[in-house]
Design a protein around this motif. Structure first.
Motif, PDB file in Angstrom:
ATOM      1  N   HIS B  95       0.829  -1.217   0.000  1.00  0.00           N
ATOM      2  CA  HIS B  95       0.000   0.000   0.000  1.00  0.00           C
ATOM      3  C   HIS B  95       0.860   1.263   0.000  1.00  0.00           C
ATOM      4  O   HIS B  95       0.559   2.223  -0.707  1.00  0.00           O
ATOM      5  CB  HIS B  95      -0.925   0.004   1.218  1.00  0.00           C
ATOM      6  N   ARG B  99       1.036   4.080  -3.033  1.00  0.00           N
ATOM      7  CA  ARG B  99       0.833   5.529  -2.888  1.00  0.00           C
ATOM      8  C   ARG B  99       1.964   6.302  -3.586  1.00  0.00           C
ATOM      9  O   ARG B  99       1.720   7.337  -4.187  1.00  0.00           O
ATOM     10  CB  ARG B  99       0.774   5.921  -1.401  1.00  0.00           C
ATOM     11  N   GLU B 102       1.096   6.150  -7.142  1.00  0.00           N
ATOM     12  CA  GLU B 102      -0.065   6.973  -7.495  1.00  0.00           C
ATOM     13  C   GLU B 102       0.293   8.458  -7.579  1.00  0.00           C
ATOM     14  O   GLU B 102      -0.239   9.177  -8.415  1.00  0.00           O
ATOM     15  CB  GLU B 102      -1.210   6.732  -6.499  1.00  0.00           C
ATOM     16  N   ARG B 108      -3.172   1.910  -8.322  1.00  0.00           N
ATOM     17  CA  ARG B 108      -2.932   0.593  -7.714  1.00  0.00           C
ATOM     18  C   ARG B 108      -3.644  -0.544  -8.443  1.00  0.00           C
ATOM     19  O   ARG B 108      -3.164  -1.674  -8.421  1.00  0.00           O
ATOM     20  CB  ARG B 108      -3.262   0.602  -6.225  1.00  0.00           C
ATOM     21  N   ILE B 316     -11.602   2.909  -6.176  1.00  0.00           N
ATOM     22  CA  ILE B 316     -10.144   2.778  -6.173  1.00  0.00           C
ATOM     23  C   ILE B 316      -9.622   2.841  -7.608  1.00  0.00           C
ATOM     24  O   ILE B 316     -10.185   2.239  -8.511  1.00  0.00           O
ATOM     25  CB  ILE B 316      -9.721   1.469  -5.472  1.00  0.00           C
TER      26      ILE B 316
END
Lengths: 113, 325
Positions: B95, B99, B102, B108, B316
């Motif tokens: 995760h 990030r 992103e 993701r 998401i």
């Protein structure tokens, strides 16, 4: 549901400043807080955790860093300036560093020896 | 003074005219320039930083499946808790890395989709699975020590958000390393010849795999690699492999395990000699011919499908606010 980026800040000990550790994406602050807890402080003891919507942060642009750099050239505004010069023999006030550095170095050396 | 320009380059973002000229940008990076999210950067740098963050996010998320497969079969409750903690950590690393990706314009879901549709590949070690519990112990210690050596090199890189993510990840990898060493000690302590044989068989399987994990020596090609020029890759494959051997061989010897490589020895100059991995075989495995390659992709596909309602509901993969600092 619309997601936002939340920046994550951790306070490790009571009284410590909040430190930025990363970010999470979530639809609301409560979910952001839970994701931040799982992602950033799962193995760390901490006393507080903040999440702040990225859009709520007002910051200077990277190139504006120069604004803050400028202050440090005026070193007579910093405490270190005075400790550097405290062995100075009595005489006229020293010039700020970078302007007459060489003469200062000589007189400092003289005072120590 | 040789160090002065390095320090100076590191404290300021690149000047706009430097960020627009690839050669000037590379020179600025080579002089110690460090890049923050939101700084001006050439498109090629952004793509390479995105690739390395996405690659690591995928490795963390998929690599964990080798271990989560065993959660139902762990022979002791405390070990089950420990493996659960490791699994949680690795998913958390995924995760954190997602990030970073992103904020570079990645996403993701795309990271998983690229793998499912064959546009990205997994590291060789993730194309296998563990057959026995003792094999997990040796597999984990070899994989973790390799990851630590690699991250300790990458953490000196030029892209600061990635560097910060690695700084968060490294202490947890250290926890996994100690966990694996402790498991080996416990298993050896049982003084059961079957368990000992399974440990040694596991080592025989995983030692050459992790040797190959660092990739073939690049030789002169090293400097023409954009990842190297951009200071996103900080050491050659061979240098990392040597650093890993220096780290792991004494640990295995101290545990009393025989390393199953007849050519392994330390030369006079401190470098290691070892049996060259079969690079043809490694390429075949990475291309999807490994013993667990197909199953791994199916696992990810089924997780991806199973959670589709949730990723859709949560939106998401939508475009997010650009980094502002």
């Amino acid at each position: 549901m619309s997601n936002q980026v939340f920046e994550v800040f951790v306070i490790l000990k009571r009284g410590d400043p909040a430190t930025h550790v990363g970010s999470v994406v979530a639809p609301d602050p409560v979910l952001a807080l839970h994701e931040a807890k799982e992602t950033y402080v799962r193995r760390t003891a901490c006393v507080s955790l903040w999440v702040v919507p990225r859009s709520a942060i007002t910051a200077f642009a990277p190139e504006d860093e120069i604004l803050f750099q400028a202050a440090f050239t005026r070193d007579y505004r910093q405490a270190g300036y005075f400790t550097r010069h405290e062995r100075q023999p009595v005489g006229p006030a020293p010039e700020p560093d970078g302007q007459s550095g060489e003469t200062l170095a000589v007189s400092r050396g003289g005072a120590v020896s | 003074m040789a160090t002065a320009p390095v320090a100076a380059a590191g404290v300021r973002p690149p000047a706009p005219e430097v960020a627009e000229d690839l050669e000037a940008f590379i020179a600025w990076l080579q002089a110690g320039g460090l890049v923050q999210a939101g700084d001006p950067m050439p498109e090629s740098y952004r793509q390479h930083a995105l690739r390395i963050a996405s690659f690591q996010a995928l490795a963390e998320l998929v690599g964990v499946l080798l271990f989560s497969d065993w959660l139902e079969r762990v022979p002791a409750f405390i070990r089950k808790q420990m493996i659960t903690a490791k699994v949680q950590d690795e998913v958390g690393h995924g995760h954190v890395m997602a990030r970073v990706a992103e904020d570079l314009g990645g996403n993701r879901l795309t990271i998983l989709e690229d793998y499912l549709e064959g546009r990205s590949k997994l590291l060789n070690v993730f194309h296998y699975e563990f057959q026995t519990w003792p094999e997990i112990a040796v597999g984990a210690i070899l994989q973790n020590s390799a990851a630590i050596v690699q991250f300790q090199s990458l953490v000196k890189g030029s892209y600061l958000p990635y560097v910060r993510a690695l700084r968060k990840i490294l202490p947890e990898e250290s926890f996994h390393f100690h966990q694996a060493r402790n498991l080996i000690q416990t298993l050896l302590g049982q003084r059961d010849p079957v368990v000992r044989r399974q440990l040694e068989e596991g080592l025989a399987l995983w030692f050459p795999r992790v040797l190959a994990y660092f990739g073939p020596p690049e030789g002169e090609r090293f400097w023409s690699n954009k990842m190297v020029q951009f200071r996103l890759k900080m050491a050659s494959n061979e240098a990392l492999r040597q650093a890993w051997l220096t780290r792991i061989v004494p640990v295995l010897e101290q545990l009393g395990l025989q390393i199953p490589d007849p050519r392994l020895r330390r030369r006079e100059d401190g470098t290691w000699e070892y049996t060259e991995p079969d690079w043809e075989e490694v390429r075949r495995v990475i291309a999807g011919q490994g013993p667990a390659s197909a199953r791994r992709r199916e696992q990810v596909r089924s997780i991806y499908e199973r959670n589709r309602w949730l990723t859709e509901m949560m939106g998401i993969g939508e475009q997010h606010v650009k980094p502002g600092f």
